[in-house]
Design a protein around this motif. Structure first.
Motif, PDB file in Angstrom:
ATOM      1  N   GLU A  70       0.829  -1.191   0.000  1.00 28.62           N
ATOM      2  CA  GLU A  70       0.000   0.000   0.000  1.00 28.62           C
ATOM      3  C   GLU A  70       0.872   1.253   0.000  1.00 28.62           C
ATOM      4  O   GLU A  70       2.057   1.210   0.337  1.00 28.62           O
ATOM      5  N   GLY A  71       0.271   2.371  -0.375  1.00 28.48           N
ATOM      6  CA  GLY A  71       1.033   3.597  -0.473  1.00 28.48           C
ATOM      7  C   GLY A  71       1.995   3.540  -1.649  1.00 28.48           C
ATOM      8  O   GLY A  71       1.697   2.939  -2.695  1.00 28.48           O
ATOM      9  N   THR A  72       3.136   4.157  -1.483  1.00 30.39           N
ATOM     10  CA  THR A  72       4.181   4.168  -2.510  1.00 30.39           C
ATOM     11  C   THR A  72       5.455   3.602  -1.914  1.00 30.39           C
ATOM     12  O   THR A  72       5.886   4.028  -0.835  1.00 30.39           O
ATOM     13  N   GLU A  73       6.047   2.623  -2.599  1.00 27.58           N
ATOM     14  CA  GLU A  73       7.313   2.059  -2.134  1.00 27.58           C
ATOM     15  C   GLU A  73       8.322   2.051  -3.276  1.00 27.58           C
ATOM     16  O   GLU A  73       7.992   1.703  -4.404  1.00 27.58           O
ATOM     17  N   PHE A  74       9.535   2.446  -2.949  1.00 26.13           N
ATOM     18  CA  PHE A  74      10.642   2.388  -3.908  1.00 26.13           C
ATOM     19  C   PHE A  74      11.783   1.627  -3.272  1.00 26.13           C
ATOM     20  O   PHE A  74      12.197   1.938  -2.144  1.00 26.13           O
ATOM     21  N   GLY A  92      19.059  -4.235   0.289  1.00 27.47           N
ATOM     22  CA  GLY A  92      18.070  -3.391  -0.371  1.00 27.47           C
ATOM     23  C   GLY A  92      17.611  -2.307   0.575  1.00 27.47           C
ATOM     24  O   GLY A  92      17.430  -2.542   1.776  1.00 27.47           O
ATOM     25  N   LEU A  93      17.457  -1.094   0.065  1.00 26.72           N
ATOM     26  CA  LEU A  93      16.889   0.012   0.817  1.00 26.72           C
ATOM     27  C   LEU A  93      15.505   0.307   0.259  1.00 26.72           C
ATOM     28  O   LEU A  93      15.342   0.401  -0.956  1.00 26.72           O
ATOM     29  N   THR A  94      14.523   0.448   1.122  1.00 24.98           N
ATOM     30  CA  THR A  94      13.157   0.701   0.687  1.00 24.98           C
ATOM     31  C   THR A  94      12.610   1.951   1.363  1.00 24.98           C
ATOM     32  O   THR A  94      12.667   2.075   2.609  1.00 24.98           O
ATOM     33  N   TRP A  95      12.094   2.860   0.556  1.00 26.33           N
ATOM     34  CA  TRP A  95      11.423   4.058   1.044  1.00 26.33           C
ATOM     35  C   TRP A  95       9.911   3.846   0.914  1.00 26.33           C
ATOM     36  O   TRP A  95       9.409   3.536  -0.164  1.00 26.33           O
TER      37      TRP A  95
END
Length: 427
Positions: free
Chosen positions: A69-73, A421-424
């Motif tokens: 959900e939302g936005t993930e990068f 991995g880095l996730t925003w």
């Protein structure tokens, strides 16, 4: 529903053809299937029902995209190192040797973005991503008796997919992979580096039953045709095309978080790879079954992960050639060379040698571990995932010969990987 989470004339033949499938990746033949993804890699690639990173949803079961959900990068990288040692008694190549592959570490990018559509009153999520979905390479040029085999083969996939909630329990999804495949035979006199674009599709479904999610997907074959890649006759203009298909895949997975107050996630996946129906690979491989188990324990901001995977050895035991569309190949260079067959009794030991030196993806057992940390660097919307894993050493003998195992060639393989991995995440 978001759960959060492959004498003399024979030598020429092999030099010409040896690099066609010089690819050492894994553990599913030459396909990867999320085993290098940021979080799933720590769980041996388990991700069909509830993936813990959006890379795995984008490149795995597209129905699981609804969990994001939302936005993930996500941006990450995995460093993969195959260890391959081949020993040959000289009966095929004309000279005995034992050589370790000269390849080095391969970096594999892991990039994905997911966008929730619920703000538009559409109960679904879009996903886009980029990673390597197949390939890698090896080379044995340091041993002249090996015929100088060396090449690289890699497929990068650009994925676009969407998952939709049909009900509170039922989710479906579809994705398309546009692939860029590059094959470098590493043989300047008789072959060239070429590339091709391909396309494959994936359909997926998940269903929630209380704390348990069941997921399944089907993925079509992926076809690439490499134009004028290898010489097949003494005339310099007699180059031929070569078609290589990655197999169709079916997978089913289960995930459950009913234990330890919902903090323990247990998951299991099964996948069937149909190598027997894939052009080129069907001549050296059999169909393959793959099983993976994964666990994740959440404690505060920490996610602790472990995994185990088992895969059949896909080596075709009765391979006799031809291989793909190649019934003959050019030996001894393009001009003034000799055209040789890849079929018949004389071709069988050649095919077996190629299986040992070029298609020996015989990994069976894989163990993995890693962790995730939310609020990384004190940033509430930033998380870090790490993983490390090993494909345990396996040895196989090919053909009949004078080596201790009774074959003319043996292959010893293992590998390791590590990545992050880095996730925003923005809600």
């Amino acid at each position: 529903m978001n759960h959060n989470c492959i004498k003399t004339l024979t030598v020429g033949t092999l030099v010409t053809f040896g690099g066609v499938s010089t690819v050492h990746a894994g553990p599913y033949g030459y396909d990867l299937h999320n085993v290098l993804a940021p979080a799933s890699a720590a769980m041996a690639g388990t991700s069909i029902a509830r993936p813990q990173d959006n890379v795995s949803a984008t490149f795995g079961n597209p129905a699981t995209l609804t969990e994001f959900e939302g936005t993930e990068f996500t941006f990450g990288a995995t460093f993969y190192m195959p260890e391959v040692t081949v020993e040959h008694d000289g009966s095929v190549t004309g000279g005995a040797f034992k050589q370790k592959s000269g390849t080095d570490i391969f970096p594999v990018p892991q990039v994905a973005v997911t966008q929730d559509l619920r703000g538009l009153n559409i109960p679904g999520t879009l996903g886009l991503g980029l990673t390597a979905v197949s390939g890698i390479g090896s080379e044995f040029r340091a041993a002249p008796e090996s015929l100088g085999a060396g090449a690289e083969f890699i497929i990068f996939g650009v994925n676009a997919g969407a998952g939709f909630e049909l009900t509170d329990n039922l989710n479906v999804g579809a994705s398309a992979t546009i692939s860029f495949a590059q094959l470098d035979l590493g043989l300047g006199a008789t072959s060239a580096q070429t590339h091709d674009l391909g396309l494959r599709g994936t359909l997926g479904i998940t269903y929630d039953v209380g704390a348990t999610t069941i997921g399944a997907f089907y993925q079509t074959k992926q076809k690439h045709e490499y134009d004028s890649i290898i010489a097949v006759g003494p005339n310099p203009n007699q180059f031929t095309n070569l078609v290589v298909e990655q197999p169709a895949n079916f997978g089913i997975g289960f995930a459950n978080n009913s234990l330890m107050g919902g903090n323990l996630l247990l998951s299991a996946d099964y996948m069937f790879k149909q190598w027997s129906e894939s052009e080129f690979w069907q001549d050296v491989y059999e169909d393959q079954n793959v099983f993976t188990l994964g666990a994740q324990l959440t404690s505060g901001n920490w996610d602790w992960r472990v995994g185990y995977g088992y895969a059949d050895d896909p080596t075709k035991t009765d391979a006799t050639g031809p291989i793909g569309s190649l019934t003959t190949v050019q030996a001894g260079g393009i001009a003034g060379g000799v055209e040789l067959p890849l079929t018949g009794a004389g071709g069988t030991p050649v095919v077996q040698y190629l299986q040992a030196t070029q298609t020996e993806v015989i990994y069976k057992n894989r163990v993995t571990a890693g962790f995730g940390y939310n609020n990384f660097l004190g940033v509430p919307f930033l998380s870090l995932d790490t993983h490390a894993g090993m494909q345990l050493e396996e040895t196989r003998d090919y053909g009949t010969g004078s080596l201790s195992g009774g074959g003319h060639t043996s292959a010893e393989v293992s590998s390791w990987h590590a990545g992050f991995g880095l996730t925003w995440k923005f809600m």
